[in-house]
Motif scaffolding. Structure first.
Motif, PDB file in Angstrom:
ATOM      1  N   LEU A   1       0.847  -1.188   0.000  1.00 22.95           N
ATOM      2  CA  LEU A   1       0.000   0.000   0.000  1.00 22.95           C
ATOM      3  C   LEU A   1       0.885   1.241   0.000  1.00 22.95           C
ATOM      4  CD1 LEU A   1      -3.113   0.323   0.084  1.00 22.95           C
ATOM      5  CD2 LEU A   1      -2.839   1.037   2.461  1.00 22.95           C
ATOM      6  N   VAL A   2       0.777   2.029  -1.052  1.00 19.69           N
ATOM      7  CA  VAL A   2       1.640   3.206  -1.200  1.00 19.69           C
ATOM      8  C   VAL A   2       0.766   4.442  -1.389  1.00 19.69           C
ATOM      9  CG1 VAL A   2       3.546   1.876  -2.195  1.00 19.69           C
ATOM     10  CG2 VAL A   2       1.844   2.876  -3.699  1.00 19.69           C
ATOM     11  N   PRO A   3       1.271   5.606  -0.975  1.00 16.36           N
ATOM     12  CA  PRO A   3       0.464   6.829  -1.086  1.00 16.36           C
ATOM     13  C   PRO A   3       0.287   7.263  -2.531  1.00 16.36           C
ATOM     14  CG  PRO A   3       2.684   7.335  -0.320  1.00 16.36           C
ATOM     15  CD  PRO A   3       2.566   5.852  -0.325  1.00 16.36           C
ATOM     16  N   ASP A   4      -0.854   7.875  -2.818  1.00 20.93           N
ATOM     17  CA  ASP A   4      -1.084   8.408  -4.163  1.00 20.93           C
ATOM     18  C   ASP A   4      -0.104   9.538  -4.459  1.00 20.93           C
ATOM     19  OD1 ASP A   4      -3.194   6.665  -4.551  1.00 20.93           O
ATOM     20  OD2 ASP A   4      -4.681   8.088  -3.795  1.00 20.93           O
ATOM     21  N   GLU A   5       0.274  10.269  -3.431  1.00 19.35           N
ATOM     22  CA  GLU A   5       1.242  11.358  -3.561  1.00 19.35           C
ATOM     23  C   GLU A   5       2.310  11.213  -2.489  1.00 19.35           C
ATOM     24  OE1 GLU A   5      -0.788  15.061  -3.374  1.00 19.35           O
ATOM     25  OE2 GLU A   5      -2.087  14.670  -5.093  1.00 19.35           O
ATOM     26  N   GLY A   6       3.527  11.573  -2.833  1.00 20.54           N
ATOM     27  CA  GLY A   6       4.600  11.510  -1.855  1.00 20.54           C
ATOM     28  C   GLY A   6       5.390  10.213  -1.937  1.00 20.54           C
ATOM     29  N   VAL A   7       6.324  10.056  -0.992  1.00 19.60           N
ATOM     30  CA  VAL A   7       7.243   8.924  -0.977  1.00 19.60           C
ATOM     31  C   VAL A   7       6.677   7.807  -0.098  1.00 19.60           C
ATOM     32  CG1 VAL A   7       9.589   8.192  -0.389  1.00 19.60           C
ATOM     33  CG2 VAL A   7       9.185  10.502  -1.280  1.00 19.60           C
TER      34      VAL A   7
ATOM     35  N   THR B   1      -8.360   3.014   0.840  1.00 19.92           N
ATOM     36  CA  THR B   1      -7.606   3.448  -0.335  1.00 19.92           C
ATOM     37  C   THR B   1      -8.022   4.832  -0.835  1.00 19.92           C
ATOM     38  OG1 THR B   1      -9.140   2.264  -1.779  1.00 19.92           O
ATOM     39  CG2 THR B   1      -7.166   1.086  -1.080  1.00 19.92           C
ATOM     40  N   SER B   2      -8.568   5.663   0.046  1.00 12.97           N
ATOM     41  CA  SER B   2      -8.943   7.013  -0.377  1.00 12.97           C
ATOM     42  C   SER B   2      -7.720   7.859  -0.697  1.00 12.97           C
ATOM     43  CB  SER B   2      -9.769   7.690   0.714  1.00 12.97           C
ATOM     44  OG  SER B   2      -9.084   7.691   1.955  1.00 12.97           O
ATOM     45  N   ARG B   3      -6.583   7.558  -0.043  1.00 13.25           N
ATOM     46  CA  ARG B   3      -5.344   8.297  -0.301  1.00 13.25           C
ATOM     47  C   ARG B   3      -4.189   7.388  -0.708  1.00 13.25           C
ATOM     48  NH1 ARG B   3      -5.140  12.387   4.965  1.00 13.25           N
ATOM     49  NH2 ARG B   3      -7.235  13.284   4.709  1.00 13.25           N
ATOM     50  N   HIS B   4      -4.453   6.095  -0.764  1.00 10.05           N
ATOM     51  CA  HIS B   4      -3.410   5.119  -1.084  1.00 10.05           C
ATOM     52  C   HIS B   4      -3.913   4.161  -2.165  1.00 10.05           C
ATOM     53  CE1 HIS B   4      -2.157   6.580   2.862  1.00 10.05           C
ATOM     54  NE2 HIS B   4      -0.952   6.096   2.619  1.00 10.05           N
ATOM     55  N   HIS B   5      -2.977   3.433  -2.743  1.00  4.38           N
ATOM     56  CA  HIS B   5      -3.341   2.404  -3.708  1.00  4.38           C
ATOM     57  C   HIS B   5      -2.435   1.187  -3.502  1.00  4.38           C
ATOM     58  CE1 HIS B   5      -0.107   4.716  -5.710  1.00  4.38           C
ATOM     59  NE2 HIS B   5       0.247   3.547  -6.234  1.00  4.38           N
ATOM     60  N   TYR B   6      -2.913   0.063  -3.962  1.00 13.75           N
ATOM     61  CA  TYR B   6      -2.153  -1.193  -3.861  1.00 13.75           C
ATOM     62  C   TYR B   6      -1.291  -1.320  -5.110  1.00 13.75           C
ATOM     63  CZ  TYR B   6      -1.165  -6.081  -2.734  1.00 13.75           C
ATOM     64  OH  TYR B   6      -0.542  -7.249  -2.413  1.00 13.75           O
TER      65      TYR B   6
END
Length: 297
Positions: free
Chosen positions: A144-150, A287-292
């Motif tokens: 799970l990683v952020p849509d924006e940022g590191v 997953t509102s701010r993250h995606h798999y």
């Protein structure tokens, strides 16, 4: 809301099966027949770590490539703890001498082990046993990683840690007997202070005897690093199923979201050497701010 499911398997797959060297002598791989006229009498069983006699007057036996046999022998040494996580393994020249094969054969075996994240090459320093304490290893099982940022590691709040008897479905997935002791862990993980993941984990009670909530809270690194350092268990690969679900009352409360909010549900079984299951993990991801993210190759 339509449900969707897919099977995702992480790329780190441990080699199974190894040719056991004779005690007191260098390990020598089983080679293919020396000439077309030679009659093979045994074949390497790459799943059972044994040499199986070929049945007479039946299909011809098959042989694994020489580098695959060397790979299995090196994996056997990793599994036995001859080289610990983070340690330098012998050079290709030394391993070639040990197994009585060419350096190129050893290099090809190590190439595959490196691709499977069992070892790691460092330019000018040699080849090291991979460890969960490496920075890059932190995200091998966290997708799970952020849509924006590191991408960064979340903070955990442990809701429950206890020793229980394995339910039938958990026992089946972990190759245990129903009622065997397991460690049950429930936690919420936060990214930048926002609750994002609810997870439930089951671990074999025999392997993880002594794991407590206090120890989990004290440990500041990745959980798999703790498992590796204090319980001698390293996660090699994982098999995962994911699907879309709606938040129930419990998840909605823990994640501070509305009932019925879309979530990503995952069920993952992680394996150590020898394809032995050592963790069942079920998670709900907001997953509102993250995606798999998963890389396929």
């Amino acid at each position: 809301m339509n449900s969707a499911s897919s099977n995702l398997t992480n790329n780190a797959t441990a080699a199974s099966g190894a040719v056991s060297p004779t005690a007191g002598t260098p390990a020598t791989p089983v080679a293919a027949a020396a000439s077309p006229a030679a009659t093979p009498v045994a074949s390497v069983n790459t799943t059972a770590s044994t040499v199986v006699a070929a049945p007479a007057a039946t299909a011809s036996p098959t042989f694994s490539p020489l580098y695959q046999q060397i790979k299995a022998l090196i994996t056997q040494s990793l599994q036995s703890g001859e080289w610990k996580p983070g340690e330098l393994i012998p050079s290709e020249v030394e391993l070639a001498g040990r197994f009585k094969v060419s350096q190129g054969t050893v290099r090809k075996a190590i190439d595959e082990l490196a691709a499977e994240n069992l070892v790691m090459r460092r330019q000018g320093k040699g080849t090291f046993v991979s460890t969960h304490h490496e920075a890059r290893a932190h995200f091998r099982f966290l997708r799970l990683v952020p849509d924006e940022g590191v991408p960064h590691y979340p903070e955990s709040k442990f809701i429950e840690v206890k020793r229980v008897r394995a339910p039938a479905d958990v026992a089946r997935l972990m190759d245990l007997k129903s009622g065997d002791a397991v460690i049950f862990i429930k936690r919420v993980q936060y990214f930048d202070g926002v609750p994002t993941i609810v997870e439930e984990l089951w671990l074999p009670g025999l392997i993880f005897k002594g794991l407590t909530a206090e120890r989990l809270v004290e440990y500041k690194g990745p959980m798999y690093g703790l498992f590796e350092t204090e319980f001698g268990t390293r996660m090699i690969r994982a098999s995962e199923q994911i699907r879309a679900v709606c938040a129930d009352a419990g998840a909605a409360q823990l994640l501070n979201i509305d009932l019925g909010t879309p979530l990503l549900s995952s069920e993952r079984v992680s394996f150590t050497y020898g394809d032995k299951p050592v963790e069942l993990r079920r998670g709900l991801y907001l997953t509102s701010r993250h995606h798999y993210q998963n890389e396929l190759s």
